[in-house]
Motif scaffolding. Structure first.
Motif, PDB file in Angstrom:
ATOM      1  N   SER A   1      -6.486 -10.138  -3.508  1.00  0.00           N
ATOM      2  CA  SER A   1      -6.454  -9.309  -2.304  1.00  0.00           C
ATOM      3  C   SER A   1      -6.284 -10.215  -1.098  1.00  0.00           C
ATOM      4  O   SER A   1      -6.962 -11.237  -0.985  1.00  0.00           O
ATOM      5  CB  SER A   1      -7.759  -8.510  -2.187  1.00  0.00           C
ATOM      6  N   LEU A   2      -5.367  -9.836  -0.202  1.00  0.00           N
ATOM      7  CA  LEU A   2      -5.183 -10.641   0.993  1.00  0.00           C
ATOM      8  C   LEU A   2      -4.847  -9.753   2.185  1.00  0.00           C
ATOM      9  O   LEU A   2      -4.326  -8.653   2.037  1.00  0.00           O
ATOM     10  CB  LEU A   2      -4.082 -11.683   0.795  1.00  0.00           C
ATOM     11  N   GLN A   3      -5.202 -10.241   3.344  1.00  0.00           N
ATOM     12  CA  GLN A   3      -4.822  -9.603   4.605  1.00  0.00           C
ATOM     13  C   GLN A   3      -3.641 -10.396   5.140  1.00  0.00           C
ATOM     14  O   GLN A   3      -3.737 -11.606   5.327  1.00  0.00           O
ATOM     15  CB  GLN A   3      -5.976  -9.611   5.599  1.00  0.00           C
TER      16      GLN A   3
ATOM     17  N   GLY B   1      -0.045 -14.016 -11.494  1.00  0.00           N
ATOM     18  CA  GLY B   1      -0.258 -13.349 -12.764  1.00  0.00           C
ATOM     19  C   GLY B   1      -1.325 -12.259 -12.725  1.00  0.00           C
ATOM     20  O   GLY B   1      -1.719 -11.746 -13.766  1.00  0.00           O
ATOM     21  N   LYS B   2      -1.793 -11.927 -11.556  1.00  0.00           N
ATOM     22  CA  LYS B   2      -2.768 -10.856 -11.366  1.00  0.00           C
ATOM     23  C   LYS B   2      -2.180  -9.839 -10.391  1.00  0.00           C
ATOM     24  O   LYS B   2      -1.329 -10.175  -9.574  1.00  0.00           O
ATOM     25  CB  LYS B   2      -4.080 -11.401 -10.771  1.00  0.00           C
ATOM     26  N   PRO B   3      -2.646  -8.573 -10.454  1.00  0.00           N
ATOM     27  CA  PRO B   3      -2.187  -7.598  -9.454  1.00  0.00           C
ATOM     28  C   PRO B   3      -2.519  -8.080  -8.038  1.00  0.00           C
ATOM     29  O   PRO B   3      -3.562  -8.692  -7.809  1.00  0.00           O
ATOM     30  CB  PRO B   3      -2.969  -6.337  -9.801  1.00  0.00           C
ATOM     31  N   VAL B   4      -1.624  -7.803  -7.100  1.00  0.00           N
ATOM     32  CA  VAL B   4      -1.795  -8.217  -5.707  1.00  0.00           C
ATOM     33  C   VAL B   4      -2.020  -6.977  -4.838  1.00  0.00           C
ATOM     34  O   VAL B   4      -1.246  -6.024  -4.888  1.00  0.00           O
ATOM     35  CB  VAL B   4      -0.562  -8.999  -5.200  1.00  0.00           C
ATOM     36  N   LEU B   5      -3.075  -7.009  -4.047  1.00  0.00           N
ATOM     37  CA  LEU B   5      -3.429  -5.924  -3.140  1.00  0.00           C
ATOM     38  C   LEU B   5      -3.364  -6.435  -1.707  1.00  0.00           C
ATOM     39  O   LEU B   5      -3.947  -7.475  -1.388  1.00  0.00           O
ATOM     40  CB  LEU B   5      -4.847  -5.436  -3.434  1.00  0.00           C
ATOM     41  N   ILE B   6      -2.627  -5.741  -0.853  1.00  0.00           N
ATOM     42  CA  ILE B   6      -2.605  -6.085   0.569  1.00  0.00           C
ATOM     43  C   ILE B   6      -3.668  -5.234   1.238  1.00  0.00           C
ATOM     44  O   ILE B   6      -3.606  -4.008   1.237  1.00  0.00           O
ATOM     45  CB  ILE B   6      -1.219  -5.850   1.195  1.00  0.00           C
ATOM     46  N   ASP B   7      -4.661  -5.903   1.782  1.00  0.00           N
ATOM     47  CA  ASP B   7      -5.832  -5.258   2.367  1.00  0.00           C
ATOM     48  C   ASP B   7      -5.665  -5.107   3.879  1.00  0.00           C
ATOM     49  O   ASP B   7      -5.322  -6.061   4.562  1.00  0.00           O
ATOM     50  CB  ASP B   7      -7.057  -6.121   2.045  1.00  0.00           C
ATOM     51  N   GLU B   8      -5.898  -3.928   4.375  1.00  0.00           N
ATOM     52  CA  GLU B   8      -5.828  -3.596   5.799  1.00  0.00           C
ATOM     53  C   GLU B   8      -4.472  -3.883   6.437  1.00  0.00           C
ATOM     54  O   GLU B   8      -4.392  -4.538   7.475  1.00  0.00           O
ATOM     55  CB  GLU B   8      -6.933  -4.310   6.580  1.00  0.00           C
ATOM     56  N   PRO B   9      -3.375  -3.404   5.844  1.00  0.00           N
ATOM     57  CA  PRO B   9      -2.068  -3.632   6.482  1.00  0.00           C
ATOM     58  C   PRO B   9      -2.004  -2.912   7.831  1.00  0.00           C
ATOM     59  O   PRO B   9      -2.449  -1.775   7.950  1.00  0.00           O
ATOM     60  CB  PRO B   9      -1.087  -3.020   5.475  1.00  0.00           C
TER      61      PRO B   9
ATOM     62  N   TRP C   1      -1.679  -1.172  -1.379  1.00  0.00           N
ATOM     63  CA  TRP C   1      -2.111  -1.434  -0.016  1.00  0.00           C
ATOM     64  C   TRP C   1      -3.377  -0.629   0.218  1.00  0.00           C
ATOM     65  O   TRP C   1      -3.453   0.535  -0.171  1.00  0.00           O
ATOM     66  CB  TRP C   1      -1.048  -0.998   0.996  1.00  0.00           C
ATOM     67  N   LEU C   2      -4.348  -1.222   0.856  1.00  0.00           N
ATOM     68  CA  LEU C   2      -5.604  -0.537   1.130  1.00  0.00           C
ATOM     69  C   LEU C   2      -5.880  -0.650   2.618  1.00  0.00           C
ATOM     70  O   LEU C   2      -6.139  -1.735   3.131  1.00  0.00           O
ATOM     71  CB  LEU C   2      -6.746  -1.174   0.325  1.00  0.00           C
TER      72      LEU C   2
ATOM     73  N   MET D   1      -0.936   1.600  18.902  1.00  0.00           N
ATOM     74  CA  MET D   1      -0.709   0.871  17.655  1.00  0.00           C
ATOM     75  C   MET D   1      -1.171   1.688  16.459  1.00  0.00           C
ATOM     76  O   MET D   1      -0.476   1.771  15.449  1.00  0.00           O
ATOM     77  CB  MET D   1      -1.410  -0.486  17.701  1.00  0.00           C
ATOM     78  N   THR D   2      -2.350   2.293  16.586  1.00  0.00           N
ATOM     79  CA  THR D   2      -2.877   3.123  15.507  1.00  0.00           C
ATOM     80  C   THR D   2      -1.976   4.325  15.262  1.00  0.00           C
ATOM     81  O   THR D   2      -1.720   4.693  14.108  1.00  0.00           O
ATOM     82  CB  THR D   2      -4.320   3.571  15.820  1.00  0.00           C
ATOM     83  N   LEU D   3      -1.474   4.928  16.319  1.00  0.00           N
ATOM     84  CA  LEU D   3      -0.578   6.070  16.187  1.00  0.00           C
ATOM     85  C   LEU D   3       0.683   5.677  15.410  1.00  0.00           C
ATOM     86  O   LEU D   3       1.113   6.389  14.490  1.00  0.00           O
ATOM     87  CB  LEU D   3      -0.202   6.630  17.560  1.00  0.00           C
ATOM     88  N   GLY D   4       1.265   4.547  15.743  1.00  0.00           N
ATOM     89  CA  GLY D   4       2.454   4.078  15.022  1.00  0.00           C
ATOM     90  C   GLY D   4       2.162   3.859  13.547  1.00  0.00           C
ATOM     91  O   GLY D   4       2.965   4.220  12.678  1.00  0.00           O
ATOM     92  N   TRP D   5       1.012   3.291  13.254  1.00  0.00           N
ATOM     93  CA  TRP D   5       0.580   3.028  11.877  1.00  0.00           C
ATOM     94  C   TRP D   5       0.405   4.345  11.117  1.00  0.00           C
ATOM     95  O   TRP D   5       0.907   4.498  10.001  1.00  0.00           O
ATOM     96  CB  TRP D   5      -0.717   2.230  11.945  1.00  0.00           C
TER      97      TRP D   5
END
Length: 105
Positions: A5-7, A28-36, A60-61, A82-86
């Motif tokens: 997991s990475l930001q 070799g492990k699943p990759v999760l993008i945290d807080e995109p 993505w989480l 910014m939040t609205l665009g997201w």
């Protein structure tokens, strides 16, 4: 370790570099993008990153503060814009899930 997991917040004009960084975490492990979030780039570049990152990322989480799009439109604050665009990006993508893989697949 079950997954990585990475930001990772792409910078303006550096989507390619952010994607290269993401690929460095393929071990070799699943990759999760945290807080995109489009913290350092436009929503358009953020969308490009999210859609292209689906080649590597398994999901993505995001974190959601609970403010509706209508509430984000009212104030005159950059964080709300910014939040609205997201929010609008992910709302739009919900109609075309094929453009990127969802975490719950």
């Amino acid at each position: 370790m079950d997954f990585v997991s990475l930001q990772l917040y792409p910078e303006k004009g550096k989507v390619t570099e952010a994607l290269a960084t993401l690929r460095d975490f393929t071990v070799g492990k699943p990759v999760l993008i945290d807080e995109p979030f489009p913290l350092h780039c436009s929503v358009a570049e953020f969308g490009e990153f999210v859609c292209q990152s689906g080649e590597v990322a398994n999901g993505w989480l995001g974190f959601y503060w609970g403010r509706t799009p209508a509430e984000c439109r009212a104030p005159d604050e950059i964080a709300d814009a910014m939040t609205l665009g997201w929010l609008e990006f992910f709302r739009h993508q919900a109609g075309s899930v094929a453009s990127f893989r969802m975490l719950d697949r």
